[in-house]
Design an enzyme around this catalytic site. Structure first.
Site, PDB file in Angstrom:
ATOM      1  N   TYR A  86     -64.373 111.461 -64.077  1.00 15.81           N
ATOM      2  CA  TYR A  86     -63.566 110.546 -64.900  1.00 15.81           C
ATOM      3  C   TYR A  86     -63.449 111.071 -66.319  1.00 15.81           C
ATOM      4  O   TYR A  86     -62.381 111.016 -66.927  1.00 15.81           O
ATOM      5  CB  TYR A  86     -64.186 109.139 -64.907  1.00 15.81           C
ATOM      6  CG  TYR A  86     -63.283 108.154 -65.597  1.00 15.81           C
ATOM      7  CD1 TYR A  86     -62.278 107.494 -64.890  1.00 15.81           C
ATOM      8  CD2 TYR A  86     -63.384 107.912 -66.972  1.00 15.81           C
ATOM      9  CE1 TYR A  86     -61.417 106.613 -65.526  1.00 15.81           C
ATOM     10  CE2 TYR A  86     -62.521 107.040 -67.614  1.00 15.81           C
ATOM     11  CZ  TYR A  86     -61.541 106.387 -66.879  1.00 15.81           C
ATOM     12  OH  TYR A  86     -60.674 105.532 -67.510  1.00 15.81           O
ATOM     13  N   ASP A 229     -39.661 118.810 -79.193  1.00  9.81           N
ATOM     14  CA  ASP A 229     -39.586 118.550 -77.757  1.00  9.81           C
ATOM     15  C   ASP A 229     -39.622 119.935 -77.103  1.00  9.81           C
ATOM     16  O   ASP A 229     -38.621 120.643 -77.053  1.00  9.81           O
ATOM     17  CB  ASP A 229     -38.289 117.811 -77.422  1.00  9.81           C
ATOM     18  CG  ASP A 229     -38.201 117.437 -75.942  1.00  9.81           C
ATOM     19  OD1 ASP A 229     -38.860 118.106 -75.119  1.00  9.81           O
ATOM     20  OD2 ASP A 229     -37.457 116.494 -75.612  1.00  9.81           O
ATOM     21  N   LYS A 272     -40.913 120.665 -66.332  1.00  7.00           N
ATOM     22  CA  LYS A 272     -39.853 121.655 -66.550  1.00  7.00           C
ATOM     23  C   LYS A 272     -40.501 123.037 -66.721  1.00  7.00           C
ATOM     24  O   LYS A 272     -41.040 123.564 -65.754  1.00  7.00           O
ATOM     25  CB  LYS A 272     -38.996 121.263 -67.773  1.00  7.00           C
ATOM     26  CG  LYS A 272     -38.695 119.764 -67.930  1.00  7.00           C
ATOM     27  CD  LYS A 272     -37.769 119.187 -66.926  1.00  7.00           C
ATOM     28  CE  LYS A 272     -37.343 117.729 -67.098  1.00  7.00           C
ATOM     29  NZ  LYS A 272     -37.557 116.945 -68.259  1.00  7.00           N
ATOM     30  N   PHE A 463     -25.451 104.953 -63.756  1.00  6.07           N
ATOM     31  CA  PHE A 463     -25.202 106.173 -62.982  1.00  6.07           C
ATOM     32  C   PHE A 463     -26.179 106.356 -61.829  1.00  6.07           C
ATOM     33  O   PHE A 463     -25.851 106.973 -60.824  1.00  6.07           O
ATOM     34  CB  PHE A 463     -25.219 107.417 -63.886  1.00  6.07           C
ATOM     35  CG  PHE A 463     -26.492 107.621 -64.654  1.00  6.07           C
ATOM     36  CD1 PHE A 463     -26.694 106.988 -65.876  1.00  6.07           C
ATOM     37  CD2 PHE A 463     -27.484 108.457 -64.163  1.00  6.07           C
ATOM     38  CE1 PHE A 463     -27.875 107.175 -66.583  1.00  6.07           C
ATOM     39  CE2 PHE A 463     -28.667 108.655 -64.865  1.00  6.07           C
ATOM     40  CZ  PHE A 463     -28.868 107.998 -66.080  1.00  6.07           C
TER      41      PHE A 463
HETATM   42  C1  LIG Z   1     -37.220 115.535 -68.834  1.00  4.02           C
HETATM   43  C2  LIG Z   1     -37.173 115.482 -70.300  1.00  4.02           C
HETATM   44  C3  LIG Z   1     -37.963 114.593 -71.040  1.00  4.02           C
HETATM   45  C4  LIG Z   1     -38.813 113.519 -70.394  1.00  4.02           C
HETATM   46  O1  LIG Z   1     -39.819 114.030 -69.602  1.00  4.02           O
HETATM   47  P1  LIG Z   1     -40.300 113.341 -68.232  1.00  4.02           P
HETATM   48  O2  LIG Z   1     -41.362 114.270 -67.755  1.00  4.02           O
HETATM   49  O3  LIG Z   1     -39.114 113.244 -67.320  1.00  4.02           O
HETATM   50  O4  LIG Z   1     -40.845 111.994 -68.588  1.00  4.02           O
HETATM   51  C5  LIG Z   1     -37.903 114.686 -72.425  1.00  4.02           C
HETATM   52  N1  LIG Z   1     -37.097 115.555 -73.049  1.00  4.02           N
HETATM   53  C6  LIG Z   1     -36.314 116.399 -72.363  1.00  4.02           C
HETATM   54  C7  LIG Z   1     -35.433 117.348 -73.096  1.00  4.02           C
HETATM   55  C8  LIG Z   1     -36.305 116.389 -70.973  1.00  4.02           C
HETATM   56  O5  LIG Z   1     -35.486 117.227 -70.310  1.00  4.02           O
END
Ligand SMILES: *Cc1c(COP(=O)(O)O)cnc(C)c1O
Length: 472
Positions: A86, A229, A272, A463
């Protein structure tokens, strides 16, 4: 006697030596192309909305690159090393070390996925009423900033909104727009700059090193923070290596770390670039922001050494980060996207230019000029592509844009696009050929395309669940 045709390799067709994927396949997942009758029945059952298709009815799935990556054998081996304690799991320390080594930030907070990290940072770094300045918005990012009381302002360069503008760094921040908000609102009323590299909503477009450096200088003059980001920052690093003077000899890892050094922290959707199916993290250099975020994570995600992930997930993620920065990997990844773009460009099919890092965007306005936008040309194009070859894509046009809350009418966005998003390490170049030929077949039949009528419309984010029928 028939003329002898010499077959050309993929690269020769475009005047270069071929590259090949820097991996070989050890395990396969069979896929098959449903029969035409099944394609027809499936799209009808799905109300002509690709989000409502069952995955088993899909042949090549280009809906998204989120959580759809193939893990390596080393990552799968890492899953067996999960320490499911944990508290204080060894896998967390591996993840922390990978983020510190490759991104360069000091403090790391794990989260279940990107939006979990967005939630924590927004709560920790925004005072209600403050502005958040972004190089275009992203859906979940902006929503969390707004829920925390922030007021979003777009500061991306104008070129980003034009699908035919070939600016090499279309994700750049317009510093004059930033300065204008500072002059108008005062630096104290700006929470931070929300910088994304590459910019998803603009078509995967990169930010240059010169731009982030200049932004840093401007922000330093006013004491404004920059948070990144970092979702597709490895892909952004490749564009810098290729297009920016002085970076051709630098590795992806060096470029990534330099870029991050001009920012105060980052949030990440590990689904990603980081090559895992689920996961995320927040990383900052400011001890106070870290303290707040590490406190909030136990409320919303889980303890600060797992944040909603299993130990094994964190191990696969830590390994994924080391694989993400390999130059060969990122060249093959972006190269595959570009290869598909090259084929479509060669056949004069209208797409957003320049081709970005993760997807090809078909320009439905130019492909179906005879369809008015309120007959959903991009939605119709995505359905046609599925009917032709079982390929799943995503509408990014009037359906995604939703309705104006004031007038109740559709919003009519400039861009009416279909996104073909390429998962990482999943499909081969032969799959890209199939996709390109399918797009061409649909393009060649464009004159007979009919529009759609919306027969069911949900109130929020329509969508995902809207249903359509072909116009009579
Ligand atoms: C997918 C994405 C997010 C959010 O991330 P999740 O893992 O889907 O919660 C934030 N910013 C960008 C540019 C993204 O493509």
């Amino acid at each position: 006697m028939a003329e002898k045709v010499i077959p050309k390799t993929m690269g020769q067709q475009f005047g270069r030596r071929s590259w090949a994927e820097p991996w070989k396949i050890k395990m396969v997942e069979p896929i098959n192309l449903p029969k035409p009758e099944r394609l027809q029945a499936a799209i009808q059952e799905a109300g002509y909305n690709t989000f409502l298709l069952k995955s088993e009815d899909v042949y090549i799935d280009l809906l998204t690159d989120s959580g759809t990556s193939a893990m390596s054998d080393r990552q799968w081996a890492g899953l067996m090393l999960g320490d499911e304690a944990y508290a204080g799991s060894v896998n967390f320390y591996h993840l922390e070390e990978a983020v510190q080594t490759y991104y360069g930030y000091q403090y790391v907070v794990p989260t279940h996925q990107g939006r979990g990290a967005e939630h924590l940072l927004s709560k920790a770094a925004i005072q209600p009423g403050q502005f958040v300045l972004g190089n275009m918005y992203f859906t979940t990012t902006r929503l969390h900033q707004e829920l925390a009381g922030g007021v979003f302002a777009d500061v991306i360069i104008d070129a980003a909104h034009d699908p035919e503008n070939e600016h090499p760094f279309k994700g750049n921040v317009d510093l004059d727009k930033v300065q204008a908000v500072i002059d108008r609102a005062g630096a104290a009323n700006i929470a931070y700059i929300s910088l994304a590299g590459t910019v998803n909503m603009a078509g995967g477009q990169p930010v240059s090193m010169a731009n982030v450096k200049a932004l840093r200088e401007l922000c330093d003059r006013y004491g404004i923070k920059i948070y990144l980001d970092a979702t597709r920052m490895a892909e952004n690093s490749l564009f810098i290596q290729e297009r920016e003077a002085g970076y051709a000899g630098k590795s992806i890892a060096e470029i990534l770390k330099e870029f991050c050094s001009y920012t105060d922290g980052a949030w990440m959707s590990a689904k990603k670039d980081n090559l895992v199916n689920i996961g995320g993290w927040l990383a900052v250099n400011d001890a106070e922001v870290f303290d707040l975020a590490r406190n909030l994570v136990v409320v919303y995600e889980g303890l600060h050494t797992y944040g909603g992930m299993a130990g094994r997930d964190m191990e696969a993620l830590a390994i994924g980060i080391t694989e993400m920065v390999q130059d060969d990997h990122i060249r093959a990844r972006v190269g595959q996207v570009r290869y598909l773009g090259d084929l479509l460009t060669y056949w004069d099919i209208p797409i957003v230019k320049p081709v970005g890092g993760h997807a090809i965007f078909l320009d439905a306005k130019r492909i179906y000029p005879h369809l008015p936008q309120n007959q959903f040309p991009a939605q119709a194009l995505a359905a046609s592509l599925y009917l032709d070859s079982g390929i799943r894509s995503m509408e990014r046009g009037i359906v995604s844009a939703g309705r104006d809350p004031e007038t109740g009418d559709h919003r009519y966005p400039e861009l009416e696009l279909v996104r073909l998003t390429i998962p990482r390490r999943v499909y081969t170049q032969a799959h890209m050929d199939v996709v390109a030929e399918a797009v061409k077949a649909v393009y060649d039949a464009r004159a007979s395309a009919v529009g759609l009528k919306m027969v069911y419309e949900p109130k929020y984010l329509r969508f995902f669940q809207a249903r359509f029928e072909p116009m009579p």
